[in-house]
Write a protein that holds these residues in place. Structure first.
Motif, PDB file in Angstrom:
ATOM      1  N   ALA A  17      37.660  33.475  38.579  1.00 51.26           N
ATOM      2  CA  ALA A  17      36.329  32.828  38.101  1.00 51.26           C
ATOM      3  C   ALA A  17      35.890  33.660  37.018  1.00 51.26           C
ATOM      4  O   ALA A  17      35.135  32.969  36.203  1.00 51.26           O
ATOM      5  N   ALA A  18      35.793  34.791  37.073  1.00 56.47           N
ATOM      6  CA  ALA A  18      35.538  35.734  35.652  1.00 56.47           C
ATOM      7  C   ALA A  18      34.125  35.230  35.290  1.00 56.47           C
ATOM      8  O   ALA A  18      33.745  34.961  34.263  1.00 56.47           O
ATOM      9  N   GLU A  19      33.121  35.540  36.219  1.00 56.70           N
ATOM     10  CA  GLU A  19      31.834  35.033  36.181  1.00 56.70           C
ATOM     11  C   GLU A  19      31.086  35.796  35.058  1.00 56.70           C
ATOM     12  O   GLU A  19      30.042  35.347  34.318  1.00 56.70           O
ATOM     13  N   CYS A  20      31.420  37.019  34.740  1.00 55.21           N
ATOM     14  CA  CYS A  20      30.872  37.685  33.595  1.00 55.21           C
ATOM     15  C   CYS A  20      31.421  37.866  32.446  1.00 55.21           C
ATOM     16  O   CYS A  20      30.955  38.456  31.581  1.00 55.21           O
ATOM     17  N   GLY A  21      32.401  36.868  32.474  1.00 56.23           N
ATOM     18  CA  GLY A  21      33.165  36.695  31.103  1.00 56.23           C
ATOM     19  C   GLY A  21      34.042  38.047  30.631  1.00 56.23           C
ATOM     20  O   GLY A  21      34.227  38.009  29.272  1.00 56.23           O
ATOM     21  N   GLY A  22      34.247  38.914  31.515  1.00 55.78           N
ATOM     22  CA  GLY A  22      35.001  40.238  31.012  1.00 55.78           C
ATOM     23  C   GLY A  22      34.298  41.266  30.872  1.00 55.78           C
ATOM     24  O   GLY A  22      34.767  42.150  30.096  1.00 55.78           O
ATOM     25  N   ALA A  23      33.008  41.305  31.389  1.00 55.69           N
ATOM     26  CA  ALA A  23      32.305  42.608  31.218  1.00 55.69           C
ATOM     27  C   ALA A  23      32.461  43.567  32.110  1.00 55.69           C
ATOM     28  O   ALA A  23      31.461  44.596  32.068  1.00 55.69           O
ATOM     29  N   CYS A  24      33.195  43.328  32.924  1.00 55.25           N
ATOM     30  CA  CYS A  24      33.685  44.369  34.127  1.00 55.25           C
ATOM     31  C   CYS A  24      32.148  44.554  34.822  1.00 55.25           C
ATOM     32  O   CYS A  24      31.979  45.663  35.363  1.00 55.25           O
ATOM     33  N   ALA A  25      31.566  43.607  35.093  1.00 51.87           N
ATOM     34  CA  ALA A  25      30.535  43.410  35.638  1.00 51.87           C
ATOM     35  C   ALA A  25      30.125  42.525  36.975  1.00 51.87           C
ATOM     36  O   ALA A  25      29.342  42.533  37.723  1.00 51.87           O
ATOM     37  N   CYS A  26      31.304  41.986  37.473  1.00 45.54           N
ATOM     38  CA  CYS A  26      31.296  40.791  38.432  1.00 45.54           C
ATOM     39  C   CYS A  26      32.377  41.053  39.552  1.00 45.54           C
ATOM     40  O   CYS A  26      32.131  40.837  40.776  1.00 45.54           O
ATOM     41  N   GLY A  27      33.515  41.487  39.160  1.00 44.77           N
ATOM     42  CA  GLY A  27      34.718  41.774  40.033  1.00 44.77           C
ATOM     43  C   GLY A  27      35.317  40.482  40.541  1.00 44.77           C
ATOM     44  O   GLY A  27      36.325  40.253  41.363  1.00 44.77           O
ATOM     45  N   THR A  28      34.774  39.324  39.960  1.00 43.29           N
ATOM     46  CA  THR A  28      35.417  37.803  40.279  1.00 43.29           C
ATOM     47  C   THR A  28      36.772  37.597  39.673  1.00 43.29           C
ATOM     48  O   THR A  28      37.434  36.436  39.758  1.00 43.29           O
ATOM     49  N   CYS A  29      37.175  38.630  38.913  1.00 37.06           N
ATOM     50  CA  CYS A  29      38.519  38.689  38.242  1.00 37.06           C
ATOM     51  C   CYS A  29      39.433  39.364  38.743  1.00 37.06           C
ATOM     52  O   CYS A  29      40.650  39.797  38.479  1.00 37.06           O
ATOM     53  N   HIS A  30      39.326  39.955  40.297  1.00 31.62           N
ATOM     54  CA  HIS A  30      40.051  40.789  41.108  1.00 31.62           C
ATOM     55  C   HIS A  30      41.488  40.206  41.290  1.00 31.62           C
ATOM     56  O   HIS A  30      41.574  38.971  41.575  1.00 31.62           O
ATOM     57  N   ARG A  53      43.392  45.517  40.641  1.00 27.07           N
ATOM     58  CA  ARG A  53      42.705  45.686  39.173  1.00 27.07           C
ATOM     59  C   ARG A  53      41.793  44.726  38.966  1.00 27.07           C
ATOM     60  O   ARG A  53      41.767  43.581  39.759  1.00 27.07           O
ATOM     61  N   LEU A  54      41.355  44.777  38.038  1.00 27.61           N
ATOM     62  CA  LEU A  54      40.370  43.777  37.486  1.00 27.61           C
ATOM     63  C   LEU A  54      41.238  43.254  36.121  1.00 27.61           C
ATOM     64  O   LEU A  54      41.422  43.827  35.321  1.00 27.61           O
ATOM     65  N   SER A  55      41.419  41.917  36.319  1.00 31.95           N
ATOM     66  CA  SER A  55      42.263  41.298  35.425  1.00 31.95           C
ATOM     67  C   SER A  55      41.569  41.270  34.077  1.00 31.95           C
ATOM     68  O   SER A  55      42.448  41.345  33.006  1.00 31.95           O
ATOM     69  N   CYS A  56      40.439  41.294  33.845  1.00 32.58           N
ATOM     70  CA  CYS A  56      39.812  41.100  32.454  1.00 32.58           C
ATOM     71  C   CYS A  56      39.881  42.691  31.761  1.00 32.58           C
ATOM     72  O   CYS A  56      39.782  42.578  30.660  1.00 32.58           O
ATOM     73  N   GLN A  57      40.289  43.799  32.639  1.00 32.13           N
ATOM     74  CA  GLN A  57      40.519  44.975  31.891  1.00 32.13           C
ATOM     75  C   GLN A  57      41.708  45.337  31.689  1.00 32.13           C
ATOM     76  O   GLN A  57      42.264  46.451  31.106  1.00 32.13           O
TER      77      GLN A  57
HETATM   78 FE1  FES Z   1      33.774  39.850  35.616  1.00 32.81          FE
HETATM   79 FE2  FES Z   1      36.275  40.888  35.246  1.00 32.81          FE
HETATM   80  S1  FES Z   1      35.184  39.052  34.623  1.00 32.81           S
HETATM   81  S2  FES Z   1      34.720  42.105  36.091  1.00 32.81           S
END
Ligand code: FES
Length: 106
Positions: free
Chosen positions: A37-50, A83-87
């Motif tokens: 879902a990537a709700e925070c857009g990649g800011a490492c703040a939501c965990g929905t890209c787990h 891992r968090l895929s945004c990272q």
């Molecule tokens: Fe929110 Fe990765 S998109 S933590």
């Protein structure tokens, strides 16, 4: 182009192509993968890209930084290869990377 292979919780496999410098999260979103879902857009703040990294790939990735490791403690159903895929930044060396998607995110 780098190929990333996503495996949904039901076994559905999606192959996506990525350019170096993209995050694995961006690749998943572009491929229409609903489990990211990537709700925070990649800011490492939501965990929905787990996601779960395939075991034979896990040690080939740069290790999680402390903010990512802290966030992983709050995701649903973490495992040692979480891992968090945004990272995770796509590099040519990651061609063929296999990512499993948590059933909790479907
Ligand atoms: Fe929110 Fe990765 S998109 S933590």
């Amino acid at each position: 182009m780098t190929k990333i292979i996503f495996i949904e919780a039901d076994g559905t496999t999606i192959e996506a192509t990525a350019k170096p410098g993209m995050s694995v999260m961006q690749v998943a979103v572009n491929a229409g993968i609903a489990a990211i879902a990537a709700e925070c857009g990649g800011a490492c703040a939501c965990g929905t890209c787990h996601c779960y990294i395939a075991e034979d790939w896990f040690d080939r990735l740069a290790p999680a930084k402390s903010d990512e490791a802290d966030m992983i403690e709050f995701v649903v159903d973490p495992i040692p290869t979480s891992r968090l895929s945004c990272q995770i930044e796509v590099t040519p060396e990651l061609d063929g990377l296999v990512i499993h998607l948590p059933s909790s995110q479907t």
